[in-house]
Design an enzyme around this catalytic site. Structure first.
Site, mmCIF file in Angstrom:
data_model
loop_
_atom_site.group_PDB
_atom_site.id
_atom_site.type_symbol
_atom_site.label_atom_id
_atom_site.label_comp_id
_atom_site.label_asym_id
_atom_site.label_seq_id
_atom_site.Cartn_x
_atom_site.Cartn_y
_atom_site.Cartn_z
ATOM 1 N N ARG A 182 0.841 -1.203 0.000
ATOM 2 C CA ARG A 182 0.000 0.000 0.000
ATOM 3 C C ARG A 182 0.883 1.263 0.000
ATOM 4 O O ARG A 182 0.664 2.203 -0.766
ATOM 5 C CB ARG A 182 -0.893 -0.021 1.243
ATOM 6 C CG ARG A 182 -2.066 0.928 1.213
ATOM 7 C CD ARG A 182 -3.027 0.569 2.339
ATOM 8 N NE ARG A 182 -2.308 0.410 3.609
ATOM 9 C CZ ARG A 182 -2.114 1.384 4.494
ATOM 10 N NH1 ARG A 182 -2.568 2.593 4.258
ATOM 11 N NH2 ARG A 182 -1.464 1.156 5.616
ATOM 12 N N GLU A 201 10.978 -2.238 -1.662
ATOM 13 C CA GLU A 201 10.964 -3.580 -1.049
ATOM 14 C C GLU A 201 9.643 -3.679 -0.320
ATOM 15 O O GLU A 201 9.513 -3.243 0.826
ATOM 16 C CB GLU A 201 12.084 -3.732 -0.013
ATOM 17 C CG GLU A 201 13.476 -3.517 -0.529
ATOM 18 C CD GLU A 201 13.945 -4.635 -1.424
ATOM 19 O OE1 GLU A 201 13.199 -5.623 -1.618
ATOM 20 O OE2 GLU A 201 15.047 -4.515 -1.955
#
Ligand code: UN1
Length: 498
Positions: A235, A254
């Site tokens: 998100r 990441e």
């Protein structure tokens, strides 16, 4: 009973953190008991910090790379000297057991070593020019200020992967740690500051900004930050990626993992059991590399699940300060609520909870969850979702093609493993039509990667690579140079003009 606050203060002081940084409005809680440890000062003017770091970069970029390496060498030594202090803070702030907290600090030392070596190996290539008396080559130059946004679960290692490499590459760093773990960040910052002062490097070469979303946004939107390296949820990445791209900045993302292991009929089930328990229940399921899905051949499923449920039943859950503990607390109440909601959803989808899922009342308001194994009839939506908690979903398969299809049928692509003694199966999993992840292991779990390899993953994991191998290239800019020593003007592709 040790006083957690005192213990944090002692470690912070030993690392050189000044008292002034420890009075402020951001409250820091320990997951061990849920109690407030300390409160820290938030950064008000991120823009001024970035400008100062940019000025430091302008000076640093002309320092020879091996000389830059000397700074990182000193940083690695200081981290080594303060290994215990840093591990204590990692335990208090992130809830890791001692051995994993020490392991995280070891990752920092290792990546500093790696970066020091790298400082003499930032190689460019020389290509054969098509023109006589010409040289065609590439040069790697420093990039600028690197914005590092890190998560609570690896509060210091992920910062060090970025910082050690960025510094030898000639960049400056502005670090925004998770709001949940600012103390470890202040300790690391004090150590970097000391190394910078001792080596007479520019004083604003590394700066830390503390605070919430607005602080991160200021970094993401700053035109003086050509690279944003962000670790966290998908998100978060979905917001950061397009914002940085809109100003033509680079990102190194990441994000979430939904890591799986395939267990084939020829696997050594005892080795697999130990690897699976560490990968799925270790760090209380809060690594981005945590094993979340197990894809087992039907012929060995019952035997393996028997071994796993027995091992889970004996897992010592408790305070990470107790020597025998293997599973510490979740970071906070919200993490436990997410775990419970995921287990409810799995049950609704026909899942059978074989073990775990409850909360152990260990200490105050700490959220100590029992790691759980859930047998699922199919890979439903909840299985395809990353829940940052120790839940291992189990699916079965008949053919390796089916296992690989199930394995790859999730939005994330970080880490994966296969347990097998059959070389053909192992090679198939490693091949182009095998696992689609950035990390693909054989007879090893999904977590606990060494720093020497490039770390990162595909699809919704974000595509970035950090740490070892040639990940350094993301922290530099490449210039292609053509040098004409022929004394004549020869145009490429044999073009004639003038
Ligand atoms: C993370 O969880 O963000 O491979 C990083 C591992 C560690 C790093 C995990 N070396 O599990």
């Amino acid at each position: 009973m040790i006083d957690l606050r005192e213990s944090a203060l002692t470690a912070l002081k030993s690392c050189g953190v000044e008292a002034a940084a420890l009075t402020g409005t951001l409250s820091v809680r320990t997951p061990l008991t849920g109690a407030e440890l300390l409160s820290v000062r938030q950064t008000e003017d991120v823009g001024a910090v970035v400008s100062a770091a940019h000025a430091a970069y302008q000076e640093w970029r002309t320092v020879p790379a091996p000389v830059r390496g000397a700074l990182v060498k000193r940083l690695g030594q200081l981290i080594g000297e303060h290994k215990d202090d840093l591990a204590t803070l990692v335990t208090l702030e992130a809830g890791k057991i001692r051995s994993e907290a020490l392991g995280e600090v070891q990752e920092m030392i290792d990546v500093c070593d790696f970066a020091v070596g790298l400082s003499r190996q930032l190689y460019g290539r020389t290509m054969p020019s098509e023109r006589p008396g010409h040289r065609l080559m590439e040069t790697w130059h420093p990039l600028g200020v690197v914005g590092v946004i890190s998560a609570f679960n690896f509060p210091v290692a992920v910062w060090s992967w970025n910082t050690a490499i960025a510094l030898v590459c000639g960049d400056a760093v502005v670090w925004k740690p998770s709001e949940k773990t600012p103390l470890t960040a202040l300790a690391c910052t004090a150590l970097v500051d000391r190394a910078i002062a001792e080596l007479h490097a520019p004083k604003d070469l590394h700066r830390t900004v503390i605070g919430g979303r607005e602080v991160g946004e200021a970094l993401v939107d700053s035109p003086l930050v050509p690279l944003v390296s962000a670790t966290g949820s998908t998100r978060m990445g979905r917001e950061v990626g397009p914002r940085v791209a809109a100003r033509f900045g680079r990102t190194l993302l990441e994000l979430g993992g939904n890591n799986a292991a395939v267990v084939t009929p020829s696997a050594d089930l005892d080795l697999a059991t130990r690897a699976i328990v560490f990968a799925a229940a270790g760090t209380a399921g809060q690594r981005c590399t945590t094993l979340r899905r197990l894809i087992v051949h039907t012929s060995v499923a019952d035997e393996l699940l028997g071994k796993l449920t027995t091992a889970y039943g004996k897992l010592p859950i408790g305070s990470p300060l107790d020597a025998g503990t293997l599973v510490g607390p979740l970071i906070d109440e919200a993490a436990y609520e997410n775990m419970t909601a995921a287990l409810d959803a799995a049950r609704k989808d026909g899942g059978e909870v074989l073990v775990g899922g409850g909360r152990r009342e260990i200490d105050g308001d700490g959220y100590y969850a029992e790691p759980s194994i859930v047998r699922m009839p199919s890979q439903t939506d909840i299985v395809r979702t990353e829940t940052f908690a120790p839940i291992l979903y189990v699916l079965t398969y008949e053919t390796l093609d089916e296992a690989i299809a199930l394995h790859n049928d999730v939005p994330q692509g970080l880490s994966s493993g296969i347990f097998t003694r059959d070389q053909q199966e192992a090679e198939r999993f490693l091949a182009a039509d095998g696992s689609d992840c950035g990390i693909v292991n054989v007879n090893i779990g999904t977590s606990g990667a060494e720093i020497g390899g490039a770390f990162g993953g595909e699809k919704e994991t974000g595509g970035g690579r950090e740490s070892g191998s040639d990940a350094w290239r993301a922290y530099m800019r490449r210039a292609t140079n053509t040098v004409n020593a022929s004394g004549q003007l020869l145009l490429a592709q044999d073009v004639s003009f003038l």
